[in-house]
Write an enzyme that holds these catalytic residues in place. Structure first.
Site, PDB file in Angstrom:
ATOM      1  N   GLU A 162      -4.449   7.225  -5.249  1.00 46.86           N
ATOM      2  CA  GLU A 162      -4.658   6.513  -6.517  1.00 46.86           C
ATOM      3  C   GLU A 162      -5.958   6.969  -7.145  1.00 46.86           C
ATOM      4  O   GLU A 162      -6.951   7.098  -6.422  1.00 46.86           O
ATOM      5  CB  GLU A 162      -4.700   4.995  -6.263  1.00 46.86           C
ATOM      6  CG  GLU A 162      -3.384   4.478  -5.704  1.00 46.86           C
ATOM      7  CD  GLU A 162      -3.385   2.961  -5.430  1.00 46.86           C
ATOM      8  OE1 GLU A 162      -4.378   2.287  -5.766  1.00 46.86           O
ATOM      9  OE2 GLU A 162      -2.393   2.469  -4.893  1.00 46.86           O
ATOM     10  N   HIS A 180      -1.560  -0.236  -9.882  1.00 44.42           N
ATOM     11  CA  HIS A 180      -2.185  -1.132  -8.891  1.00 44.42           C
ATOM     12  C   HIS A 180      -2.852  -2.353  -9.556  1.00 44.42           C
ATOM     13  O   HIS A 180      -4.069  -2.500  -9.509  1.00 44.42           O
ATOM     14  CB  HIS A 180      -3.195  -0.366  -8.017  1.00 44.42           C
ATOM     15  CG  HIS A 180      -3.459  -1.066  -6.710  1.00 44.42           C
ATOM     16  ND1 HIS A 180      -3.839  -0.416  -5.559  1.00 44.42           N
ATOM     17  CD2 HIS A 180      -3.401  -2.381  -6.367  1.00 44.42           C
ATOM     18  CE1 HIS A 180      -4.005  -1.287  -4.582  1.00 44.42           C
ATOM     19  NE2 HIS A 180      -3.742  -2.497  -5.058  1.00 44.42           N
ATOM     20  N   ARG A 239       0.857  -1.178   0.000  1.00 43.89           N
ATOM     21  CA  ARG A 239       0.000   0.000   0.000  1.00 43.89           C
ATOM     22  C   ARG A 239       0.896   1.232   0.000  1.00 43.89           C
ATOM     23  O   ARG A 239       1.962   1.227   0.636  1.00 43.89           O
ATOM     24  CB  ARG A 239      -0.890   0.035   1.255  1.00 43.89           C
ATOM     25  CG  ARG A 239      -2.059  -0.924   1.229  1.00 43.89           C
ATOM     26  CD  ARG A 239      -3.091  -0.568   0.160  1.00 43.89           C
ATOM     27  NE  ARG A 239      -4.258  -1.429   0.196  1.00 43.89           N
ATOM     28  CZ  ARG A 239      -4.421  -2.513  -0.566  1.00 43.89           C
ATOM     29  NH1 ARG A 239      -3.484  -2.880  -1.420  1.00 43.89           N
ATOM     30  NH2 ARG A 239      -5.535  -3.216  -0.475  1.00 43.89           N
TER      31      ARG A 239
HETATM   32  C1  DGY Z   1      -5.719  -6.169  -2.642  1.00 49.03           C
HETATM   33  O1  DGY Z   1      -6.595  -6.994  -2.913  1.00 49.03           O
HETATM   34  O2  DGY Z   1      -5.663  -5.617  -1.541  1.00 49.03           O
HETATM   35  C2  DGY Z   1      -4.702  -5.889  -3.689  1.00 49.03           C
HETATM   36  O3  DGY Z   1      -4.061  -4.693  -3.465  1.00 49.03           O
HETATM   37  C3  DGY Z   1      -5.362  -5.935  -5.047  1.00 49.03           C
HETATM   38  O4  DGY Z   1      -4.443  -5.850  -6.075  1.00 49.03           O
END
Ligand code: DGY
Length: 325
Positions: free
Chosen positions: A266, A285, A237
Site C-alpha cells: 500500500e 484502506h 490485511r
Molecule cells: C487498523 O486499524 O488496523 C485498520 O486497518 C485501520 O483501518
C-alpha cells in the site's frame, strides 16, 4: 521526555504531551510516511513513539530506539510491528481496539453492497455521460438480502458484520480460531470449516488479523472452492490473500467479483494487474476512516503513550507479556 509522532496530526491532540512538558518531534506529512532513514534516525532520540500501520517497525528500527519506553500505534492491527523485539526490549506496544469496530463493520458492509450492486460502476456511468438509459439487464448485480455470508475471523469486527448481515436475513457461516457459541445462539451463526464456508457462501468476508497462520489464507485452492456467483471481500490485511490467485480467479470468472480495502503493498503499485479487472472494486484502506472514530483512535494512542512513559499499564496492550517479566 521526547515523543516521535510519525504522521502529522492536529497539535490539539498532542496537548497531553505539552502539558507534561514533553517535547514532540512530528513528521510534517499526514498522508505520506516518514522515510525509513529518517525514522531510523529520529527513533534514536524518542522515549515514546506515536506510530501507525504504515510504519515498518521491524527489528532494526525498534532496536534503534535505545531510549524507547512505549510504542503506541493508531490501529487495531499491529502486524507491522515486530512484537518479539518489543517484548525482548521490555517495550509495551499500545493499540486501539474497540473504537473502530462499528466504523469498520459499516465499511465492510458498504463494500459488500457496492460490489454486489455495482454501485461505483453505476455512478461512473452517470457522471461520465455514458448512461445509455434503462435496460432489462443493465448493470445487474448479485442479490444480498437472504444470501449466505461466510465470515472468516469472528472477532469484534466479524461479529459487528454478522449483526448487520442478520438485518438482511442472511444465513451466517463463520470460521474462527475459537468457536463463538454465544453468537451461534444469538445470531444463528454456524461454525464451519474453511472449505465448507468457501463452498457454501455467496459472500466470503475476510476479517482475520495478519499472522503467520493467516498468510495467504486465501489462495488458488480456496478461490476454486467458491461459487462462480460468489463475491470475496477483504477488509483485514493484504498479506492474508495471494493476490495473483485472486487476480486469476477474477480474470477467469471463477468467482463473480471482489471488493478490497487492503493490499499486500500500500498504496497499490502503479502497474498492479488488479487495475485491469472490471469485476474488482478497490478502496484505499479506509476501514476505520470516519471522523469520530479516527479522533477516538488518536486519543487512545496519545493516552497509551502518557501511561507508558510514567510506567502505568496502557489502555490496550498488544504484548502484555512485557508486564509478566
Ligand atoms: C487498523 O486499524 O488496523 C485498520 O486497518 C485501520 O483501518
Amino acid at each position: 521526555m521526547q515523543i516521535l509522532v510519525t504522521r502529522k496530526v492536529d497539535e490539539e491532540y498532542l496537548q497531553p504531551f505539552y502539558q507534561r512538558g514533553w517535547q514532540v518531534e512530528m513528521w510534517h506529512e499526514a498522508d505520506h510516511p516518514m522515510p525509513r532513514t529518517q525514522l531510523l534516525e529520529s527513533i534514536r532520540h524518542a522515549d515514546g513513539l506515536f506510530t501507525n500501520l504504515a510504519d515498518p517497525l521491524d527489528q532494526e528500527i525498534i532496536a534503534a530506539g535505545k531510549k524507547l519506553k512505549v510504542i503506541s500505534t493508531m490501529a487495531v492491527g499491529f502486524d507491522n510491528i515486530h512484537i518479539p523485539t518489543a517484548i525482548q526490549m521490555g517495550i509495551p506496544v499500545g493499540y486501539t481496539p474497540g473504537v473502530l469496530t462499528e466504523a469498520t463493520a459499516d465499511l465492510t458492509f458498504a463494500l459488500l453492497m457496492a460490489t454486489a450492486r455495482r454501485i461505483v460502476e453505476g455512478a461512473e456511468v452517470v457522471r461520465e455521460k455514458r448512461w445509455p438509459g434503462w435496460g432489462p439487464f443493465y448493470l445487474t448485480g448479485q442479490p444480498v438480502y437472504g444470501r449466505t455470508i461466510g465470515i472468516i475471523g469472528m472477532g469484534r469486527i466479524g461479529e459487528a458484520v454478522a449483526r448487520r448481515a442478520r438485518g438482511f436475513q442472511m444465513p451466517i457461516l463463520y470460521h474462527n480460531r475459537k468457536r463463538r457459541v454465544e453468537l451461534e445462539h444469538e445470531l444463528g451463526a454456524m461454525y464451519v470449516g474453511l472449505e465448507e464456508l468457501l463452498s457454501r457462501s455467496d459472500y466470503v468476508v475476510l476479517l482475520a488479523p495478519a499472522t503467520k497462520e493467516t498468510y495467504h489464507l486465501m489462495g488458488r485452492d480456496q478461490f476454486k472452492l467458491m461459487k462462480k456467483s460468489a463475491i470475496f471481500i477483504n477488509v483485514s490485511r493484504g498479506q492474508n490473500v495471494d493476490e495473483m490467485a485472486l487476480y486469476e480467479a477474477l480474470a477467469q470468472h471463477e468467482i463473480w467479483a471482489a471488493g478490497l480495502d487492503v493490499y499486500q503493498e500500500e498504496p497499490l503499485p502503479a502497474d498492479h494487474p488488479f487495475r485491469q479487472l472490471p469485476n474488482l472494486l478497490m478502496l484505499p484502506h479506509i476501514g476505520s476512516a470516519e471522523i469520530d472514530t479516527r479522533e477516538a483512535m488518536v486519543k487512545i494512542t496519545v493516552e497509551n503513550i502518557c501511561r507508558g512513559l510514567v510506567g502505568e499499564p496502557l489502555l490496550y496492550t498488544a504484548n502484555p507479556q512485557v508486564y509478566e517479566r
